[in-house]
Design an enzyme around this catalytic site. Structure first.
Site, PDB file in Angstrom:
ATOM      1  N   ARG A  87       3.044   5.928 -24.693  1.00  0.00           N
ATOM      2  CA  ARG A  87       3.982   6.842 -25.374  1.00  0.00           C
ATOM      3  C   ARG A  87       4.214   6.395 -26.815  1.00  0.00           C
ATOM      4  O   ARG A  87       5.331   6.433 -27.328  1.00  0.00           O
ATOM      5  CB  ARG A  87       5.329   6.917 -24.633  1.00  0.00           C
ATOM      6  CG  ARG A  87       5.255   7.446 -23.246  1.00  0.00           C
ATOM      7  CD  ARG A  87       4.853   8.928 -23.195  1.00  0.00           C
ATOM      8  NE  ARG A  87       4.797   9.380 -21.824  1.00  0.00           N
ATOM      9  CZ  ARG A  87       3.724   9.201 -21.045  1.00  0.00           C
ATOM     10  NH1 ARG A  87       2.636   8.617 -21.503  1.00  0.00           N
ATOM     11  NH2 ARG A  87       3.734   9.630 -19.804  1.00  0.00           N
TER      12      ARG A  87
ATOM     13  N   SER B   6      11.188  13.656 -19.425  1.00  0.00           N
ATOM     14  CA  SER B   6      11.628  12.294 -19.078  1.00  0.00           C
ATOM     15  C   SER B   6      12.408  11.718 -20.263  1.00  0.00           C
ATOM     16  O   SER B   6      11.893  11.675 -21.370  1.00  0.00           O
ATOM     17  CB  SER B   6      10.413  11.397 -18.822  1.00  0.00           C
ATOM     18  OG  SER B   6       9.635  11.962 -17.808  1.00  0.00           O
TER      19      SER B   6
ATOM     20  N   GLU C 198      12.822   8.104 -24.747  1.00  0.00           N
ATOM     21  CA  GLU C 198      11.505   8.601 -25.154  1.00  0.00           C
ATOM     22  C   GLU C 198      11.611   9.594 -26.318  1.00  0.00           C
ATOM     23  O   GLU C 198      10.826   9.508 -27.261  1.00  0.00           O
ATOM     24  CB  GLU C 198      10.847   9.260 -23.924  1.00  0.00           C
ATOM     25  CG  GLU C 198       9.371   9.481 -24.083  1.00  0.00           C
ATOM     26  CD  GLU C 198       8.745  10.090 -22.835  1.00  0.00           C
ATOM     27  OE1 GLU C 198       8.621   9.378 -21.820  1.00  0.00           O
ATOM     28  OE2 GLU C 198       8.366  11.265 -22.877  1.00  0.00           O
TER      29      GLU C 198
END
Ligand SMILES: Cc1cc2nc3c(=O)[nH]c(=O)nc-3n(C[C@H](O)[C@H](O)[C@H](O)COP(=O)(O)OP(=O)(O)OC[C@H]3O[C@@H](n4cnc5c(N)ncnc54)[C@H](O)[C@@H]3O)c2cc1C
Length: 337
Positions: free
Chosen positions: A166, A237, A332
């Protein structure tokens, strides 16, 4: 100047959390030439810039100072390299899921595990989107950027993008690059990845070799598990899965035998959703925001929520997980400004 700026532009419909956010100025960018025009305007005005795609990985404040620019460059060029290999070059303004579906329909494989991820092609390399055992870095050949520092357009090959979990240089050097186009190396021969459940549990061995079956299963599972931002505001998420050392994993596994974790290059990746759920957060609300009642990793806007409320909720979850497991959760999405 051909750019059309809109003053006090509402971004409510342009961020999947559905927060009320107003950009001081908003503009759409349709060509590399317009990027140069935008650069001239940024230098003239001294305004800060936020690039926005589908707004599915952003937590916006109510007032966004300066300019918000959305790239709308379209295009899909398909080049046959050999019997199997296909180079697909996509405009950064293309919708991600529509592209994945369309390529599959044309018998071009490799992106099926990444179906139904919201957002645009231009943002996909930023956080190296991933799902069901595939990361977009596994398929990217190169990324075409406008470099605000060097004031020029060029291609960065896969290695130069410095992809991580990520993560990428686009995220780390936030603000240096605008992604114009992305080229992918895909295949006309199916080579599916089915290492993750439910792909390896629900599909028969024959189905596992079929990219269309993988695509259908990914779409169905995502629809079952993840709330649709059209129905309830969310940014997918909310926390990354934390990576811990082997020793920390063993300590935690001994204390919590049900702990869900996967081996990772640097140790073990813990399922953040499990940690949050087992601290009792699933379904809890704080003001107008809350934790989704079926997926503890997803924080939701129940209507009228804002960034302040979401930050308080996220902070309370982080503190609880830190105290219980000694593990740090990292958000995130990008908070802006
Ligand atoms: C329901 C849901 C499910 C999701 N599932 C997943 C998942 O499975 N896996 C996953 O990895 N992510 C997932 N996400 C997160 C998100 O969809 C991805 O990060 C997606 O790539 C964001 O695209 P976007 O166009 O909406 O980007 P935005 O949210 O608009 O922007 C994200 C970041 O990219 C920057 N950016 C945008 N466009 C450009 C550009 N052209 N050049 C340079 N920088 C740019 C922005 O400034 C910002 O920092 C999910 C989100 C939701 C809401």
């Amino acid at each position: 100047m051909s750019l059309e700026f809109h003053d006090l532009f509402s971004l409510k419909a342009m961020n999947t959390l559905g927060f009320d956010a107003v950009a001081e100025r908003f503009v759409q960018i349709q060509s590399p030439g317009e990027v140069e025009e935008l650069h001239a305007e940024l230098k003239r005005s001294g305004d800060p810039l936020l690039l926005i795609g589908g707004g599915s990985n952003l937590v916006l404040a109510a007032q966004i100072p300066g300019i918000v620019a959305q790239l709308t460059i379209r295009g899909c060029e398909i080049e046959t390299m050999d019997q199997d290999l296909v180079r697909v070059t996509l405009g950064g303004g293309e919708n991600w899921h529509a592209t994945v579906s369309s390529l599959l329909d044309q018998g071009i494989y490799g992106l099926e595990n990444l179906a139904l991820i919201p957002g645009n092609v231009g943002a996909a390399p930023v956080q190296n989107i991933g799902a069901y055992g595939v990361e977009v870095k596994d398929r990217i050949e190169a990324v075409e950027v406008y470099d605000w520092q060097e004031e020029r357009v060029y291609w960065l090959d896969n290695q130069a993008c410095e992809f991580g979990y990520r993560d990428s240089r686009f995220k780390r050097e936030g603000g240096r690059y605008l992604i114009l186009r992305v080229s992918f190396l895909l295949s006309r021969t199916p080579a599916t990845v089915t290492t993750y459940a439910p792909l390896n549990t629900e599909l028969s061995p024959n189905e596992q070799k079929d990219p269309r079956a993988v695509y259908r299963t990914v779409c169905r599972t995502r629809r079952d598990k993840l709330p649709d931002p059209e129905q309830i505001g969310n940014a997918g998420s909310f926390f990354k899965n934390p990576v811990v050392s082997q020793a920390d994993y063993e300590r935690l596994k001994a204390a919590y035998p049900g702990l869900v974790a996967y081996p990772d290059r640097a140790g073990f990746k813990l399922a953040a959703g499990w940690l949050i759920d087992h601290c009792g957060w699933k379904g809890r609300q704080m003001g107008n925001v809350g934790v989704h009642d079926r997926q503890a990793l997803v924080l939701v806007n129940l209507g009228g929520g804002d960034r302040g409320q979401l930050e308080r909720l996220a902070g309370a979850i982080q503190a609880d997980v830190r105290e219980t497991y000694g593990v740090e959760l990292e958000p995130e999405p990008k908070f802006y400004p």
